[in-house]
Design a protein around this motif. Structure first.
Motif, PDB file in Angstrom:
ATOM      1  N   LEU A  32       0.790  -1.229   0.000  1.00 17.41           N
ATOM      2  CA  LEU A  32       0.000   0.000   0.000  1.00 17.41           C
ATOM      3  C   LEU A  32       0.818   1.273   0.000  1.00 17.41           C
ATOM      4  CD1 LEU A  32      -2.876  -1.117   2.251  1.00 17.41           C
ATOM      5  CD2 LEU A  32      -2.913  -0.583  -0.169  1.00 17.41           C
ATOM      6  N   ARG A  33       2.115   1.162  -0.084  1.00 18.60           N
ATOM      7  CA  ARG A  33       2.926   2.369  -0.180  1.00 18.60           C
ATOM      8  C   ARG A  33       2.710   3.091  -1.498  1.00 18.60           C
ATOM      9  NH1 ARG A  33       8.760   0.324   1.058  1.00 18.60           N
ATOM     10  NH2 ARG A  33       7.970  -1.499  -0.028  1.00 18.60           N
ATOM     11  N   VAL A  34       1.994   2.421  -2.417  1.00 17.62           N
ATOM     12  CA  VAL A  34       1.743   3.054  -3.715  1.00 17.62           C
ATOM     13  C   VAL A  34       0.695   4.143  -3.646  1.00 17.62           C
ATOM     14  CG1 VAL A  34       2.307   0.917  -4.924  1.00 17.62           C
ATOM     15  CG2 VAL A  34      -0.039   1.386  -4.328  1.00 17.62           C
ATOM     16  N   ARG A  35      -0.007   4.256  -2.546  1.00 17.27           N
ATOM     17  CA  ARG A  35      -1.105   5.215  -2.473  1.00 17.27           C
ATOM     18  C   ARG A  35      -0.655   6.647  -2.722  1.00 17.27           C
ATOM     19  NH1 ARG A  35      -5.723   6.281   0.613  1.00 17.27           N
ATOM     20  NH2 ARG A  35      -6.679   8.035  -0.437  1.00 17.27           N
ATOM     21  N   GLY A  36      -1.220   7.310  -3.676  1.00 10.24           N
ATOM     22  CA  GLY A  36      -0.810   8.681  -4.010  1.00 10.24           C
ATOM     23  C   GLY A  36      -1.459   9.704  -3.101  1.00 10.24           C
ATOM     24  N   GLN A  37      -0.956  10.944  -3.186  1.00  8.09           N
ATOM     25  CA  GLN A  37      -1.417  11.998  -2.299  1.00  8.09           C
ATOM     26  C   GLN A  37      -2.116  13.147  -3.011  1.00  8.09           C
ATOM     27  OE1 GLN A  37      -0.935  11.501   1.061  1.00  8.09           O
ATOM     28  NE2 GLN A  37      -0.275   9.518   0.294  1.00  8.09           N
ATOM     29  N   ALA A  38      -1.996  13.212  -4.346  1.00 10.09           N
ATOM     30  CA  ALA A  38      -2.540  14.380  -5.043  1.00 10.09           C
ATOM     31  C   ALA A  38      -4.055  14.364  -5.067  1.00 10.09           C
ATOM     32  CB  ALA A  38      -2.004  14.423  -6.484  1.00 10.09           C
ATOM     33  N   ALA A  39      -4.655  15.542  -5.078  1.00 10.36           N
ATOM     34  CA  ALA A  39      -6.112  15.654  -5.141  1.00 10.36           C
ATOM     35  C   ALA A  39      -6.604  15.330  -6.542  1.00 10.36           C
ATOM     36  CB  ALA A  39      -6.533  17.065  -4.766  1.00 10.36           C
ATOM     37  N   ILE A  40      -7.831  14.829  -6.640  1.00  9.54           N
ATOM     38  CA  ILE A  40      -8.428  14.468  -7.909  1.00  9.54           C
ATOM     39  C   ILE A  40      -9.430  15.549  -8.303  1.00  9.54           C
ATOM     40  CG2 ILE A  40      -9.858  12.784  -9.105  1.00  9.54           C
ATOM     41  CD1 ILE A  40      -7.074  11.787  -8.448  1.00  9.54           C
ATOM     42  N   HIS A 151       2.690   9.665  -8.752  1.00  2.74           N
ATOM     43  CA  HIS A 151       3.263  10.825  -8.058  1.00  2.74           C
ATOM     44  C   HIS A 151       2.500  12.107  -8.366  1.00  2.74           C
ATOM     45  CE1 HIS A 151       6.243  14.144  -7.642  1.00  2.74           C
ATOM     46  NE2 HIS A 151       6.621  13.464  -6.570  1.00  2.74           N
ATOM     47  N   GLU A 152       2.122  12.273  -9.632  1.00  2.00           N
ATOM     48  CA  GLU A 152       1.495  13.515 -10.059  1.00  2.00           C
ATOM     49  C   GLU A 152      -0.009  13.542  -9.836  1.00  2.00           C
ATOM     50  OE1 GLU A 152       3.155  16.271 -11.418  1.00  2.00           O
ATOM     51  OE2 GLU A 152       4.889  15.146 -10.656  1.00  2.00           O
ATOM     52  N   ARG A 153      -0.636  12.378  -9.800  1.00  2.00           N
ATOM     53  CA  ARG A 153      -2.090  12.350  -9.846  1.00  2.00           C
ATOM     54  C   ARG A 153      -2.752  11.787  -8.602  1.00  2.00           C
ATOM     55  NH1 ARG A 153      -4.373  11.395 -14.706  1.00  2.00           N
ATOM     56  NH2 ARG A 153      -6.174  10.912 -13.421  1.00  2.00           N
ATOM     57  N   GLY A 154      -2.195  10.759  -8.001  1.00  2.00           N
ATOM     58  CA  GLY A 154      -2.890  10.115  -6.901  1.00  2.00           C
ATOM     59  C   GLY A 154      -4.122   9.387  -7.389  1.00  2.00           C
ATOM     60  N   ALA A 155      -4.940   8.898  -6.469  1.00  2.00           N
ATOM     61  CA  ALA A 155      -6.159   8.170  -6.821  1.00  2.00           C
ATOM     62  C   ALA A 155      -7.231   8.451  -5.790  1.00  2.00           C
ATOM     63  CB  ALA A 155      -5.886   6.666  -6.919  1.00  2.00           C
ATOM     64  N   ALA A 156      -8.422   7.968  -6.084  1.00  2.00           N
ATOM     65  CA  ALA A 156      -9.580   8.258  -5.230  1.00  2.00           C
ATOM     66  C   ALA A 156     -10.068   7.003  -4.517  1.00  2.00           C
ATOM     67  CB  ALA A 156     -10.705   8.840  -6.086  1.00  2.00           C
ATOM     68  N   GLY A 157     -10.868   7.223  -3.483  1.00  2.00           N
ATOM     69  CA  GLY A 157     -11.612   6.142  -2.852  1.00  2.00           C
ATOM     70  C   GLY A 157     -10.781   5.100  -2.149  1.00  2.00           C
ATOM     71  N   GLY A 158      -9.603   5.467  -1.642  1.00  2.00           N
ATOM     72  CA  GLY A 158      -8.784   4.502  -0.919  1.00  2.00           C
ATOM     73  C   GLY A 158      -7.986   3.585  -1.809  1.00  2.00           C
ATOM     74  N   LEU A 159      -8.057   3.753  -3.131  1.00  2.00           N
ATOM     75  CA  LEU A 159      -7.346   2.885  -4.059  1.00  2.00           C
ATOM     76  C   LEU A 159      -5.937   3.410  -4.346  1.00  2.00           C
ATOM     77  CD1 LEU A 159     -10.251   2.211  -6.539  1.00  2.00           C
ATOM     78  CD2 LEU A 159      -8.903   0.418  -5.444  1.00  2.00           C
ATOM     79  N   PRO A 160      -4.956   2.528  -4.499  1.00  2.00           N
ATOM     80  CA  PRO A 160      -3.638   2.962  -4.958  1.00  2.00           C
ATOM     81  C   PRO A 160      -3.733   3.554  -6.358  1.00  2.00           C
ATOM     82  CG  PRO A 160      -3.550   0.737  -4.037  1.00  2.00           C
ATOM     83  CD  PRO A 160      -4.993   1.083  -4.182  1.00  2.00           C
ATOM     84  N   PRO A 161      -2.822   4.452  -6.722  1.00  2.00           N
ATOM     85  CA  PRO A 161      -2.910   5.103  -8.027  1.00  2.00           C
ATOM     86  C   PRO A 161      -2.221   4.367  -9.156  1.00  2.00           C
ATOM     87  CG  PRO A 161      -1.213   6.143  -6.713  1.00  2.00           C
ATOM     88  CD  PRO A 161      -1.830   5.083  -5.844  1.00  2.00           C
ATOM     89  N   TYR A 162      -1.492   3.290  -8.852  1.00  2.00           N
ATOM     90  CA  TYR A 162      -0.705   2.600  -9.877  1.00  2.00           C
ATOM     91  C   TYR A 162      -0.756   1.105  -9.607  1.00  2.00           C
ATOM     92  CZ  TYR A 162       3.752   1.274 -12.278  1.00  2.00           C
ATOM     93  OH  TYR A 162       4.731   0.695 -13.048  1.00  2.00           O
ATOM     94  N   PHE A 163      -1.286   0.368 -10.573  1.00  2.00           N
ATOM     95  CA  PHE A 163      -1.396  -1.081 -10.475  1.00  2.00           C
ATOM     96  C   PHE A 163      -0.552  -1.745 -11.552  1.00  2.00           C
ATOM     97  CE2 PHE A 163      -5.019   0.073  -8.018  1.00  2.00           C
ATOM     98  CZ  PHE A 163      -5.335  -1.012  -7.219  1.00  2.00           C
ATOM     99  N   SER A 164      -0.025  -2.917 -11.229  1.00  2.88           N
ATOM    100  CA  SER A 164       0.638  -3.750 -12.224  1.00  2.88           C
ATOM    101  C   SER A 164       0.130  -5.172 -12.041  1.00  2.88           C
ATOM    102  CB  SER A 164       2.158  -3.693 -12.067  1.00  2.88           C
ATOM    103  OG  SER A 164       2.801  -4.193 -13.210  1.00  2.88           O
ATOM    104  N   ILE A 165      -0.448  -5.727 -13.107  1.00  2.91           N
ATOM    105  CA  ILE A 165      -1.159  -6.999 -13.029  1.00  2.91           C
ATOM    106  C   ILE A 165      -0.631  -7.935 -14.118  1.00  2.91           C
ATOM    107  CG2 ILE A 165      -3.450  -8.075 -13.114  1.00  2.91           C
ATOM    108  CD1 ILE A 165      -4.642  -5.279 -12.591  1.00  2.91           C
ATOM    109  N   PRO A 166      -0.220  -9.164 -13.828  1.00  2.00           N
ATOM    110  CA  PRO A 166      -0.131  -9.825 -12.522  1.00  2.00           C
ATOM    111  C   PRO A 166       1.240  -9.672 -11.859  1.00  2.00           C
ATOM    112  CG  PRO A 166       0.299 -11.418 -14.226  1.00  2.00           C
ATOM    113  CD  PRO A 166       0.058 -10.104 -14.939  1.00  2.00           C
ATOM    114  N   SER A 167       2.139  -8.892 -12.476  1.00  2.00           N
ATOM    115  CA  SER A 167       3.469  -8.702 -11.911  1.00  2.00           C
ATOM    116  C   SER A 167       3.995  -7.341 -12.347  1.00  2.00           C
ATOM    117  CB  SER A 167       4.421  -9.819 -12.372  1.00  2.00           C
ATOM    118  OG  SER A 167       4.492  -9.854 -13.795  1.00  2.00           O
ATOM    119  N   MET A 168       5.112  -6.936 -11.741  1.00  2.00           N
ATOM    120  CA  MET A 168       5.697  -5.643 -12.068  1.00  2.00           C
ATOM    121  C   MET A 168       6.640  -5.771 -13.258  1.00  2.00           C
ATOM    122  SD  MET A 168       7.578  -2.888  -9.554  1.00  2.00           S
ATOM    123  CE  MET A 168       9.297  -3.304  -9.777  1.00  2.00           C
ATOM    124  N   LEU A 169       6.684  -4.749 -14.101  1.00  2.00           N
ATOM    125  CA  LEU A 169       7.613  -4.732 -15.216  1.00  2.00           C
ATOM    126  C   LEU A 169       9.054  -4.645 -14.711  1.00  2.00           C
ATOM    127  CD1 LEU A 169       5.863  -2.241 -17.684  1.00  2.00           C
ATOM    128  CD2 LEU A 169       5.506  -4.686 -17.405  1.00  2.00           C
TER     129      LEU A 169
END
Length: 439
Positions: A32-40, A151-169
Motif C-alpha cells: 500500500l505504499r503506492v497510495r498517491g497523495q494528489a487531489a483528484i 506521483h502527479e495524480r494520486g487516486a480516489a476512494g482509498g485505491l492505490p494510483p498505480y497497479f501492475s497486473i499480474p506482476s511488475m515490469l
C-alpha cells in the motif's frame, strides 16, 4: 536494480515484513505504499491502461505486414483489410482489424537498445539506461510512467494510483520518487472462481474484530514515550501513513467494488474472454472506472525466437480479441475519451526468419497501438521500409512516445523533477509528443 537499502543492507520491505508489519499481516503495508497523495479534480481525469507485451512482439505478424517482401521475410501470415480503407494488418489481428477506426498504429518508433532489460527500461521510462545492461536485468535509472502518474495524480476512494497486473515490469518502479509510488501488484487470476485480492480484505483466518484489536494495539503502542515524542526522522513513525492506508483500503467500499469482478454482467465477462488475460483487461477497466490513473497489464510470452507462427496461432486470437473488447467496452461506456489504451513491447523482431521458425530481437522497428484520450482513430503514423528493416518515415523515439503518454494524462512532459539530493532531472529529455496522436 534500484532497491532501497539501509547501511546494513536491509531493505525497508524486510523491515515491514519482519517488524511492525506483522501486526496486521505482512504484505499489506508493503503493497500500500503506492497510495498517491494528489487531489483528484471533479471532472473525470485521464487514465492509462498499458498492455505490455513482454519479450517484444513481431511487427510483421501484428500491424506491419510486408506482403511484397521475400518469403523468408514476409512469413506465413497474409495481410488482411481493416475497417479503414488502405490500412492492412497481419492475418492474426482479425478482431482489431474490424475496429481499426477506433485507434492509431505507430509503425516508426525505433531505438538502439536490443536486449530485453535495456529495451524495457527505455520504453517504460522514456529514458535510455545509463550503463549497458543484460537481457534479464531488472533496472531502474529513471521513474516509470506509471510511477510518475502515481506521483502527479494520486487516486480516489482509498485505491492505490498505480497497479501492475499480474506482476511488475522490469523497469516499472519509481526510482528516486520513492517506494510509495511503486505499483500495487495483483498476482491472482481474476478468471478463477476463488479470485481474491491480497490485502484488500482481512485474511480469511482473521476476523474483523481481530483486525480492530490489532489496530487498537498499535494505537496503545503509540502512547509509549518513544512514539509520543514524534521525533523527526523516526522510521517507525513513518510507517503510520502506510498502516492508515491499509485500513482505509480494507474498509473502502469503492475499493471492494472495483475488485469484485463478479458484479459484472456475465455477458460482458464473456465478451472479454473467460481467460486470465481477458479478465485482467476487465479488471483494468473497473480500476480505471473507480479512479485509478495508471494500470499496467504485464503479459509475457512474446519473445518468439522459436516457433513464432505456431505461437501466434495459439495465443493471438484470444489475446487480440480481449484487447478489442476493452477498447469497444470503454467506447460504449463513454470512457475511451478519458482512457488511454496502449499495447506494445520493448522492440520488434528481425526481418529474416531464423532456422527455428522464429524472429530475434530488433529495435530498429516496432509497432505500437494507441487508443483513447483524444487519439484520432483509423490512422497509421510513420512507416518502415519495404522489408520492415527500419523505421523510414516519421522516425520517432521512446522519448516522443513517453512525452505523448504524459501529455495525454495531463502531465507536463517537460517538467523538471528533483532527486532527494536535489539533483534536477528532466521527466523526458525530449518532451515532444507525437503530434498525430494528440488530436
Amino acid at each position: 536494480m534500484a532497491i532501497s537499502k539501509n547501511c546494513e543492507s536491509t531493505t525497508r520491505r524486510d523491515c515491514l515484513r519482519l517488524g511492525l508489519g506483522a501486526l496486521i499481516g505482512g504484505g499489506l503495508i508493503d503493497a500500500l505504499r503506492v497510495r498517491g497523495q494528489a487531489a483528484i479534480p471533479s471532472a473525470r481525469p485521464m487514465s492509462c491502461i498499458l498492455i505490455w507485451m513482454d519479450g517484444g512482439p513481431s511487427h510483421y505478424e501484428t500491424f506491419d505486414p510486408k506482403p511484397g517482401a521475400p518469403a523468408e521475410i514476409r512469413g506465413k501470415f497474409k495481410p488482411i483489410d481493416t475497417a479503414v480503407p488502405g490500412i492492412q494488418f497481419s492475418e492474426p489481428m482479425k478482431r482489431l482489424a474490424s475496429i481499426a477506426d477506433k485507434f492509431s498504429i505507430v509503425r516508426s518508433i525505433r531505438h538502439d537498445q536490443g536486449n530485453h532489460g535495456a529495451g524495457n527500461h527505455y520504453m517504460i521510462t522514456g529514458a535510455p539506461p545509463r550503463i549497458p545492461v543484460g537481457c534479464g536485468a531488472f533496472v531502474s535509472f529513471h521513474p516509470s510512467m506509471g510511477a510518475v502518474a502515481a506521483h502527479e495524480r494520486g487516486a480516489a476512494g482509498g485505491l492505490p494510483p498505480y497497479f501492475s497486473i499480474p506482476s511488475m515490469l522490469r523497469s516499472g518502479g519509481p526510482n528516486f520518487l520513492g517506494a510509495k509510488y511503486a505499483p500495487f501488484v495483483v498476482p491472482d487470476d481474476p478468471n478463477s472462481s476463488s479470485f481474491r485480492v491480497r490485502d484488500v480484505a482481512p485474511p480469511r483466518d482473521l476476523a474483523e474484530p481481530r483486525v480492530g484489536d490489532r489496530r487498537g494495539l498499535r494505537d496503545r503502542l503509540d502512547h509509549f514515550k518513544r512514539f509520543a515524542e514524534k521525533s523527526a526522522g523516526d522510521p517507525a513513525l513513518a510507517l503510520d501513513e502506510y498502516y492508515d492506508q491499509g485500513y482505509e483500503l480494507m474498509s473502502s467500499n469503492q475499493a471492494q467494488r472495483a475488485f469484485d469482478i463478479t458484479l459484472e454482467d456475465p455477458r460482458i465477462r464473456d465478451r472479454y474472454g473467460r481467460n486470465s488475460f481477458g479478465q485482467r483487461c476487465l479488471l483494468a477497466r473497473r480500476l480505471v472506472e473507480a479512479g485509478v490513473p495508471f494500470v499496467t497489464l504485464n503479459e509475457g510470452g512474446w519473445d518468439h525466437h522459436v516457433s513464432l507462427f505456431d505461437g501466434f496461432e495459439k495465443r493471438m486470437p484470444a489475446f487480440e480479441s480481449s484487447v478489442a473488447a476493452l477498447i469497444e467496452d470503454l467506447n460504449q461506456r463513454g470512457m475511451l475519451e478519458s482512457t488511454l489504451v496502449l499495447a506494445l513491447g520493448e522492440f520488434g523482431r528481425t526481418p529474416k526468419i531464423n532456422k527455428d521458425a522464429g524472429r530475434d530481437h530488433w529495435s530498429n522497428a516496432m509497432s505500437v497501438l494507441v487508443a483513447g484520450c483524444g487519439t484520432p482513430g483509423g490512422q497509421v503514423v510513420g512507416a518502415t521500409d519495404a522489408r520492415g528493416y527500419a523505421a523510414s518515415e516519421r522516425v520517432l523515439s521512446p522519448e516522443n512516445f513517453a512525452a505523448t503518454v504524459y501529455a495525454k494524462l495531463g502531465i507536463d512532459p517537460g517538467k523538471m523533477l528533483y532527486t532527494p539530493s536535489g539533483r534536477p532531472t528532466f521527466l523526458v529529455s525530449d518532451p515532444t509528443p507525437i503530434r498525430e496522436l494528440m488530436g
